[in-house]
Design a protein around this motif. Sequence first.
Motif, mmCIF file in Angstrom:
data_model
loop_
_atom_site.group_PDB
_atom_site.id
_atom_site.type_symbol
_atom_site.label_atom_id
_atom_site.label_comp_id
_atom_site.label_asym_id
_atom_site.label_seq_id
_atom_site.Cartn_x
_atom_site.Cartn_y
_atom_site.Cartn_z
ATOM 1 N N LEU A 189 102.372 104.472 19.364
ATOM 2 C CA LEU A 189 103.200 104.712 18.186
ATOM 3 C C LEU A 189 102.450 104.331 16.910
ATOM 4 C CD1 LEU A 189 106.675 103.395 19.424
ATOM 5 C CD2 LEU A 189 105.991 105.779 19.054
ATOM 6 N N ASP A 190 101.726 103.217 16.952
ATOM 7 C CA ASP A 190 100.940 102.789 15.787
ATOM 8 C C ASP A 190 99.859 103.819 15.479
ATOM 9 O OD1 ASP A 190 99.745 101.308 13.766
ATOM 10 O OD2 ASP A 190 98.617 100.044 15.143
ATOM 11 N N GLN A 191 99.173 104.294 16.531
ATOM 12 C CA GLN A 191 98.130 105.292 16.318
ATOM 13 C C GLN A 191 98.710 106.590 15.755
ATOM 14 O OE1 GLN A 191 95.752 105.815 19.918
ATOM 15 N NE2 GLN A 191 95.956 103.637 20.362
ATOM 16 N N ALA A 192 99.887 106.970 16.242
ATOM 17 C CA ALA A 192 100.508 108.202 15.744
ATOM 18 C C ALA A 192 100.900 108.054 14.277
ATOM 19 C CB ALA A 192 101.730 108.544 16.591
ATOM 20 N N ALA A 193 101.525 106.922 13.923
ATOM 21 C CA ALA A 193 101.943 106.713 12.535
ATOM 22 C C ALA A 193 100.736 106.596 11.610
ATOM 23 C CB ALA A 193 102.813 105.460 12.445
ATOM 24 N N THR A 194 99.696 105.878 12.064
ATOM 25 C CA THR A 194 98.480 105.749 11.256
ATOM 26 C C THR A 194 97.795 107.107 11.096
ATOM 27 O OG1 THR A 194 98.171 103.482 12.051
ATOM 28 C CG2 THR A 194 96.261 104.571 11.072
ATOM 29 N N GLY A 195 97.808 107.897 12.173
ATOM 30 C CA GLY A 195 97.228 109.242 12.082
ATOM 31 C C GLY A 195 97.986 110.121 11.106
ATOM 32 N N MET A 196 99.313 110.004 11.089
ATOM 33 C CA MET A 196 100.094 110.776 10.112
ATOM 34 C C MET A 196 99.779 110.323 8.690
ATOM 35 S SD MET A 196 103.851 111.362 11.849
ATOM 36 C CE MET A 196 104.054 109.808 12.711
ATOM 37 N N HIS A 197 99.599 109.012 8.522
ATOM 38 C CA HIS A 197 99.229 108.499 7.198
ATOM 39 C C HIS A 197 97.902 109.098 6.743
ATOM 40 C CE1 HIS A 197 96.628 105.510 5.059
ATOM 41 N NE2 HIS A 197 97.626 105.580 4.199
ATOM 42 N N ASP A 198 96.900 109.116 7.636
ATOM 43 C CA ASP A 198 95.592 109.674 7.279
ATOM 44 C C ASP A 198 95.693 111.167 6.983
ATOM 45 O OD1 ASP A 198 94.489 107.185 7.661
ATOM 46 O OD2 ASP A 198 93.832 107.599 9.724
ATOM 47 N N ALA A 199 96.498 111.871 7.795
ATOM 48 C CA ALA A 199 96.641 113.307 7.589
ATOM 49 C C ALA A 199 97.250 113.616 6.227
ATOM 50 C CB ALA A 199 97.502 113.897 8.707
ATOM 51 N N LEU A 200 98.256 112.850 5.820
ATOM 52 C CA LEU A 200 98.910 113.094 4.535
ATOM 53 C C LEU A 200 98.059 112.603 3.367
ATOM 54 C CD1 LEU A 200 102.508 112.067 5.621
ATOM 55 C CD2 LEU A 200 101.729 114.387 5.076
ATOM 56 N N ARG A 283 98.856 114.264 0.154
ATOM 57 C CA ARG A 283 100.193 113.863 -0.286
ATOM 58 C C ARG A 283 100.255 112.335 -0.308
ATOM 59 N NH1 ARG A 283 100.685 118.715 2.304
ATOM 60 N NH2 ARG A 283 102.282 120.183 1.509
ATOM 61 N N PRO A 284 99.755 111.723 -1.358
ATOM 62 C CA PRO A 284 99.619 110.250 -1.392
ATOM 63 C C PRO A 284 100.950 109.523 -1.259
ATOM 64 C CG PRO A 284 99.165 111.226 -3.556
ATOM 65 C CD PRO A 284 99.226 112.345 -2.590
ATOM 66 N N LEU A 285 102.025 110.030 -1.844
ATOM 67 C CA LEU A 285 103.301 109.331 -1.766
ATOM 68 C C LEU A 285 103.833 109.313 -0.336
ATOM 69 C CD1 LEU A 285 105.601 107.843 -3.064
ATOM 70 C CD2 LEU A 285 106.632 110.040 -3.718
ATOM 71 N N LEU A 286 103.798 110.461 0.314
ATOM 72 C CA LEU A 286 104.227 110.498 1.710
ATOM 73 C C LEU A 286 103.326 109.625 2.576
ATOM 74 C CD1 LEU A 286 105.142 114.253 2.386
ATOM 75 C CD2 LEU A 286 106.686 112.313 2.085
ATOM 76 N N ALA A 287 102.034 109.598 2.254
ATOM 77 C CA ALA A 287 101.104 108.769 3.017
ATOM 78 C C ALA A 287 101.478 107.292 2.902
ATOM 79 C CB ALA A 287 99.671 108.993 2.518
ATOM 80 N N GLU A 288 101.885 106.853 1.721
ATOM 81 C CA GLU A 288 102.320 105.458 1.538
ATOM 82 C C GLU A 288 103.532 105.142 2.412
ATOM 83 O OE1 GLU A 288 103.002 104.452 -2.514
ATOM 84 O OE2 GLU A 288 101.068 105.218 -3.196
ATOM 85 N N LEU A 289 104.461 106.076 2.485
ATOM 86 C CA LEU A 289 105.646 105.863 3.312
ATOM 87 C C LEU A 289 105.279 105.745 4.793
ATOM 88 C CD1 LEU A 289 108.192 108.337 1.650
ATOM 89 C CD2 LEU A 289 107.987 105.874 1.296
ATOM 90 N N LEU A 290 104.356 106.578 5.251
ATOM 91 C CA LEU A 290 103.935 106.507 6.652
ATOM 92 C C LEU A 290 103.146 105.245 6.931
ATOM 93 C CD1 LEU A 290 104.511 108.432 8.981
ATOM 94 C CD2 LEU A 290 104.980 109.439 6.760
ATOM 95 N N ALA A 291 102.372 104.769 5.946
ATOM 96 C CA ALA A 291 101.669 103.493 6.134
ATOM 97 C C ALA A 291 102.670 102.359 6.297
ATOM 98 C CB ALA A 291 100.740 103.225 4.952
ATOM 99 N N GLN A 292 103.738 102.409 5.512
ATOM 100 C CA GLN A 292 104.793 101.399 5.624
ATOM 101 C C GLN A 292 105.502 101.498 6.976
ATOM 102 O OE1 GLN A 292 106.978 101.439 1.981
ATOM 103 N NE2 GLN A 292 108.098 99.542 2.417
ATOM 104 N N ALA A 293 105.713 102.724 7.446
ATOM 105 C CA ALA A 293 106.332 102.918 8.758
ATOM 106 C C ALA A 293 105.437 102.374 9.869
ATOM 107 C CB ALA A 293 106.610 104.402 8.985
ATOM 108 N N ALA A 294 104.128 102.573 9.757
ATOM 109 C CA ALA A 294 103.202 102.047 10.761
ATOM 110 C C ALA A 294 103.259 100.527 10.802
ATOM 111 C CB ALA A 294 101.778 102.529 10.460
#
Length: 366
Positions: A189-200, A283-294
Amino acid sequence: MSEGGAELRRLERRIRLRLDARTALDRALRSLPAIGQIVVAATLAYLLARGLLGHELPLVAVTVTIVSLGLARDTTPRRVAETVVGMNIGIAIAALLVQGIGRGAWQIAVILAVTLVIARLLSPSAPFAIAAGVQSMLVAVLPSPDGGVFARSLDGLIGGAVALLITALIPRFDLLRPRGEVAALYSLLDQAATGMHDALRLGDAAAAELALARSRRTQSLLDDWSRGLDSARAVAAVSPWLRRQRHRLAEESALQQVSDLVTRHVRALARRVEVVARDGVPRPLLAELLAQAAELLRLLARSSDDEAARYAARAVAAGLAARCAPTAVDGVADQVVVVLLRPLTFDVLVHLGTPPDDARALLPPL
């Protein structure tokens, strides 16, 4: 083939053999609690059948005990009882039919067919029917013991009683050890959330695809965790030695339930992020949200054993919830990502002790 290529192949074979040997050794070591339980139970069933009933060859008592307990880690008292009942039904049916039609090739076919049909009528479980069928064949094929054909029914009852008793009195304490599935699940789950952060953050479609692939590998881990936890709770409910573990298992059950919900949310997010990231736009704002989710997922993984992580997770979840306003981003596709984060934060907040109304109030209006 060049000399260097041959040497490389030999090295690969040695590494593969070492890995196979290590896997085999680990498998044997992990089975030791179950093996010890089965050895004690089978020996006790043998001694009781010989000592109480005077049976010289209590084969059925031993086989019922061994098959009922099995080597699976997720053995529960209910599953043991179901197997015991199935095997004893097979013994009883075969004993009755042998008395009426005797033994022989066509008799074996009739006895097996009747046993399997009755077993399927009594239970939807395929192992139940197979257990009944196997035991019926022992009765139908082997000569009758000195006490008559029904003596094996007594052996079966002794074997079943011993299996149930041993399940409660000598539980498999490996059921209570930390489950590797939990750490593996939250790592994915951490890898998936971190990967989404990097993608965004980078507009990287490949990173989004990898995050989606990782999120899809979580279901088997959740299923294994659920089965192991159910078994541990079932055994703890009947074992006097595990009474103190019931509270901890209840807490783990709560974590498992919220982890199931969170995993579903992460998979939904990963599917949406994979679509959004295809245009390659950061998408830096969405990336911040995913980093927080991770970060929230990392804290949630430790929340059961670490009170500080629990408080930190509640704070991170509250902060993330406050930022989940769809109007903060442009475009319907981006807004869907924000909307999908809302149930994740809500479920975590409720799990961590926030009243549902208060958790709902932390989310910005849609």
